[in-house]
Design a protein around this motif. Structure first.
Motif, PDB file in Angstrom:
ATOM      1  N   LEU A  40       0.821  -1.206   0.000  1.00 28.45           N
ATOM      2  CA  LEU A  40       0.000   0.000   0.000  1.00 28.45           C
ATOM      3  C   LEU A  40       0.861   1.265   0.000  1.00 28.45           C
ATOM      4  CD1 LEU A  40      -2.752  -1.208   2.473  1.00 28.45           C
ATOM      5  CD2 LEU A  40      -3.097  -0.641   0.050  1.00 28.45           C
ATOM      6  N   ARG A  41       1.954   1.239   0.759  1.00 30.38           N
ATOM      7  CA  ARG A  41       2.874   2.380   0.773  1.00 30.38           C
ATOM      8  C   ARG A  41       3.464   2.594  -0.616  1.00 30.38           C
ATOM      9  NH1 ARG A  41       8.540   2.835   4.151  1.00 30.38           N
ATOM     10  NH2 ARG A  41       9.089   4.934   3.455  1.00 30.38           N
ATOM     11  N   LEU A  42       3.891   1.499  -1.248  1.00 35.37           N
ATOM     12  CA  LEU A  42       4.448   1.607  -2.589  1.00 35.37           C
ATOM     13  C   LEU A  42       3.397   2.138  -3.568  1.00 35.37           C
ATOM     14  CD1 LEU A  42       6.924   1.110  -4.377  1.00 35.37           C
ATOM     15  CD2 LEU A  42       6.069  -1.219  -4.742  1.00 35.37           C
ATOM     16  N   ALA A  43       2.180   1.646  -3.460  1.00 37.35           N
ATOM     17  CA  ALA A  43       1.103   2.122  -4.339  1.00 37.35           C
ATOM     18  C   ALA A  43       0.875   3.618  -4.156  1.00 37.35           C
ATOM     19  CB  ALA A  43      -0.183   1.348  -4.067  1.00 37.35           C
ATOM     20  N   GLU A  44       0.855   4.073  -2.928  1.00 39.76           N
ATOM     21  CA  GLU A  44       0.643   5.500  -2.689  1.00 39.76           C
ATOM     22  C   GLU A  44       1.779   6.342  -3.244  1.00 39.76           C
ATOM     23  OE1 GLU A  44      -0.264   6.520   1.354  1.00 39.76           O
ATOM     24  OE2 GLU A  44      -2.305   5.762   1.175  1.00 39.76           O
ATOM     25  N   THR A  45       3.006   5.913  -3.008  1.00 42.45           N
ATOM     26  CA  THR A  45       4.133   6.736  -3.444  1.00 42.45           C
ATOM     27  C   THR A  45       4.265   6.756  -4.965  1.00 42.45           C
ATOM     28  OG1 THR A  45       6.430   7.323  -2.962  1.00 42.45           O
ATOM     29  CG2 THR A  45       5.983   5.012  -3.271  1.00 42.45           C
ATOM     30  N   LEU A  46       3.938   5.645  -5.632  1.00 39.16           N
ATOM     31  CA  LEU A  46       3.982   5.643  -7.098  1.00 39.16           C
ATOM     32  C   LEU A  46       2.797   6.387  -7.698  1.00 39.16           C
ATOM     33  CD1 LEU A  46       5.231   2.024  -7.867  1.00 39.16           C
ATOM     34  CD2 LEU A  46       6.533   4.159  -7.963  1.00 39.16           C
ATOM     35  N   THR A  47       1.690   6.446  -6.985  1.00 36.54           N
ATOM     36  CA  THR A  47       0.515   7.174  -7.457  1.00 36.54           C
ATOM     37  C   THR A  47       0.717   8.677  -7.306  1.00 36.54           C
ATOM     38  OG1 THR A  47      -0.929   5.325  -6.927  1.00 36.54           O
ATOM     39  CG2 THR A  47      -1.971   7.497  -7.113  1.00 36.54           C
ATOM     40  N   ALA A  58      10.054   3.357  -0.001  1.00 35.83           N
ATOM     41  CA  ALA A  58       8.876   2.497  -0.171  1.00 35.83           C
ATOM     42  C   ALA A  58       9.248   1.226  -0.929  1.00 35.83           C
ATOM     43  CB  ALA A  58       7.765   3.256  -0.901  1.00 35.83           C
ATOM     44  N   THR A  59      10.074   1.355  -1.949  1.00 32.84           N
ATOM     45  CA  THR A  59      10.514   0.187  -2.715  1.00 32.84           C
ATOM     46  C   THR A  59      11.352  -0.730  -1.841  1.00 32.84           C
ATOM     47  OG1 THR A  59      10.460   1.450  -4.766  1.00 32.84           O
ATOM     48  CG2 THR A  59      11.779  -0.563  -4.772  1.00 32.84           C
ATOM     49  N   ALA A  62       9.090  -2.611   0.516  1.00 37.88           N
ATOM     50  CA  ALA A  62       8.368  -3.679  -0.183  1.00 37.88           C
ATOM     51  C   ALA A  62       9.298  -4.846  -0.502  1.00 37.88           C
ATOM     52  CB  ALA A  62       7.724  -3.135  -1.455  1.00 37.88           C
ATOM     53  N   ALA A  63      10.547  -4.551  -0.807  1.00 37.29           N
ATOM     54  CA  ALA A  63      11.522  -5.604  -1.140  1.00 37.29           C
ATOM     55  C   ALA A  63      11.807  -6.516   0.047  1.00 37.29           C
ATOM     56  CB  ALA A  63      12.810  -4.976  -1.657  1.00 37.29           C
ATOM     57  N   GLU A  64      11.487  -6.057   1.254  1.00 37.18           N
ATOM     58  CA  GLU A  64      11.647  -6.909   2.437  1.00 37.18           C
ATOM     59  C   GLU A  64      10.598  -8.018   2.476  1.00 37.18           C
ATOM     60  OE1 GLU A  64      11.752  -4.631   6.047  1.00 37.18           O
ATOM     61  OE2 GLU A  64      13.219  -3.220   5.224  1.00 37.18           O
ATOM     62  N   HIS A  65       9.514  -7.856   1.736  1.00 39.11           N
ATOM     63  CA  HIS A  65       8.396  -8.806   1.776  1.00 39.11           C
ATOM     64  C   HIS A  65       8.150  -9.527   0.463  1.00 39.11           C
ATOM     65  CE1 HIS A  65       7.379  -7.198   5.700  1.00 39.11           C
ATOM     66  NE2 HIS A  65       7.539  -5.994   5.179  1.00 39.11           N
ATOM     67  N   PHE A  66       8.701  -9.018  -0.622  1.00 34.61           N
ATOM     68  CA  PHE A  66       8.450  -9.586  -1.940  1.00 34.61           C
ATOM     69  C   PHE A  66       9.766  -9.840  -2.657  1.00 34.61           C
ATOM     70  CE2 PHE A  66       4.939  -6.698  -0.830  1.00 34.61           C
ATOM     71  CZ  PHE A  66       3.874  -7.582  -0.865  1.00 34.61           C
ATOM     72  N   ALA A  73       6.104  -7.306 -10.455  1.00 32.90           N
ATOM     73  CA  ALA A  73       4.678  -7.464 -10.772  1.00 32.90           C
ATOM     74  C   ALA A  73       3.840  -6.448 -10.005  1.00 32.90           C
ATOM     75  CB  ALA A  73       4.220  -8.886 -10.462  1.00 32.90           C
ATOM     76  N   LEU A  74       4.187  -6.214  -8.751  1.00 32.47           N
ATOM     77  CA  LEU A  74       3.461  -5.233  -7.934  1.00 32.47           C
ATOM     78  C   LEU A  74       3.601  -3.838  -8.529  1.00 32.47           C
ATOM     79  CD1 LEU A  74       1.857  -4.566  -5.372  1.00 32.47           C
ATOM     80  CD2 LEU A  74       4.030  -4.526  -4.136  1.00 32.47           C
ATOM     81  N   GLU A  75       4.828  -3.455  -8.871  1.00 35.96           N
ATOM     82  CA  GLU A  75       5.047  -2.125  -9.448  1.00 35.96           C
ATOM     83  C   GLU A  75       4.303  -1.964 -10.782  1.00 35.96           C
ATOM     84  OE1 GLU A  75       9.414  -0.916  -7.714  1.00 35.96           O
ATOM     85  OE2 GLU A  75       9.317  -2.300  -9.409  1.00 35.96           O
TER      86      GLU A  75
END
Length: 99
Positions: A40-47, A58-59, A62-66, A73-75
């Motif tokens: 969600l943080r990554l989505a907000e910052t890219l939006t 943010a990236t 997210a890289a800590e979990h994916f 794919a998420l990006e």
């Protein structure tokens, strides 16, 4: 586009209305796990197109979990959904409410 398409799809996939209602408060509540919060943080910052520093943070979060493929794919999903929303806004698309 998201309201008309993805909210009903989320309900159909079993996401509760309560969880959907809590989504805007994802930063302030414990309802969402760490991987969800990172996405969600990554989505907000890219939006919002935040600063390079915030996008990088943010990236990294997210890289800590994916893994690399999941993060890619998420990006791409975030970018694609943003594109659909912008086309919808530009075409003055109105949300259809189904009974």
């Amino acid at each position: 586009a998201c309201l008309a398409t993805h909210v009903p799809a989320a309900r159909k996939a079993g996401v509760s209305q309560e969880r959907l209602d809590l989504l805007p408060a994802w930063r302030d509540i414990d309802e969402f796990g760490d991987p969800e919060r990172a996405a969600l943080r990554l989505a907000e910052t890219l939006t919002r197109l935040d600063s390079v520093d915030e996008r990088g943070a943010a990236t990294a979060a997210a890289a800590e979990h994916f893994d690399e493929d999941q993060l890619s794919a998420l990006e791409w999903s975030i970018v694609l959904i943003n594109a659909f929303n912008r086309v919808s806004i530009a075409s003055d698309h109105r949300v259809r409410i189904e009974d």
